[in-house]
Design an enzyme around this catalytic site. Structure first.
Site: not given
Ligand code: GRF
Length: 197
Positions: A62, A88-90, A104, A106, A138, A140
């Protein structure tokens, strides 16, 4: 400022397409993906975006994957790094290398429902209103400072994928708008362009 944007993504790439189709005062100079077979890689290549794939399975550890990911992204001289479905977590080392330069998108109203199964968890909780969040990354998991949010109501009887698709419609507008605002607000601030080539 013509900011250099680097996208990290693992999925279908509709957020990348939304970025490429909007005028955000920046240029997507590269995609880095951990999933070479994913649709997002085909999207980037077909749109002439420089693409690098770093599959975790190709590395002995990793740590070596993390250090190559950092090297590949640094090489592109990003002003802003956008995680757009990067599953993936950075590492803390990666995050510390780019303070307030990694964002990001979300699919929930953070701090509610962080993690990889946000939409599933939202439905399981039975809430009537959810949405999406653009935030800084960040150390987390989905805990960084919130930049922008927008609500989406949960419709009775809809499936997880139907709800996720309706949230993604909003993400495709909120993410480019947030990037545009960040670029405007950082114009002339020296550390934002510190990686500029
Ligand atoms: C989005 O809902 C994003 O928030 C999440 O993954 C999805 C990505 O969508 N982390 P796509 O692959 O760009 O269609």
């Amino acid at each position: 400022m013509n900011a250099r944007l680097v996208v990290l993504a693992s999925g279908t790439g509709t957020l990348l397409e939304a970025l490429l189709d909007s005028s955000i005062g920046g240029q997507v100079v590269g995609l880095v993906s951990d999933q070479p077979e994913s649709r997002v890689v085909h999207v980037a290549e077909s749109r002439g975006i420089f693409t690098r794939c770093v599959s975790l399975g190709d590395y002995s550890s990793r740590e070596s994957w993390e250090s190559d990911l950092l090297a590949q992204v640094s090489e592109l001289g990003p002003d802003l790094i956008i995680a757009a479905g990067f599953m993936r977590i950075l590492s803390p080392q990666f995050v510390d290398q780019f303070p307030r330069q990694i964002i990001n998108s979300h699919p929930s109203l953070l701090p509610l429902f962080p993690g990889a199964h946000a939409v599933r968890d939202t439905m399981a909780a039975g809430v009537k209103v959810t949405g999406c969040t653009v935030h800084f990354i960040d150390h987390g998991v989905d805990t960084g400072e919130i930049i922008a949010q927008q609500q989406v109501s949960v419709q009775p009887g809809e499936s997880e994928s139907e709800l996720h698709e309706r949230i993604k419609l909003i993400e495709r507008r909120l993410l480019p708008r947030s990037i545009e605002q960040l670029i405007e607000s950082h114009s002339g601030i020296s550390n934002f362009g510190k990686g500029t080539k």
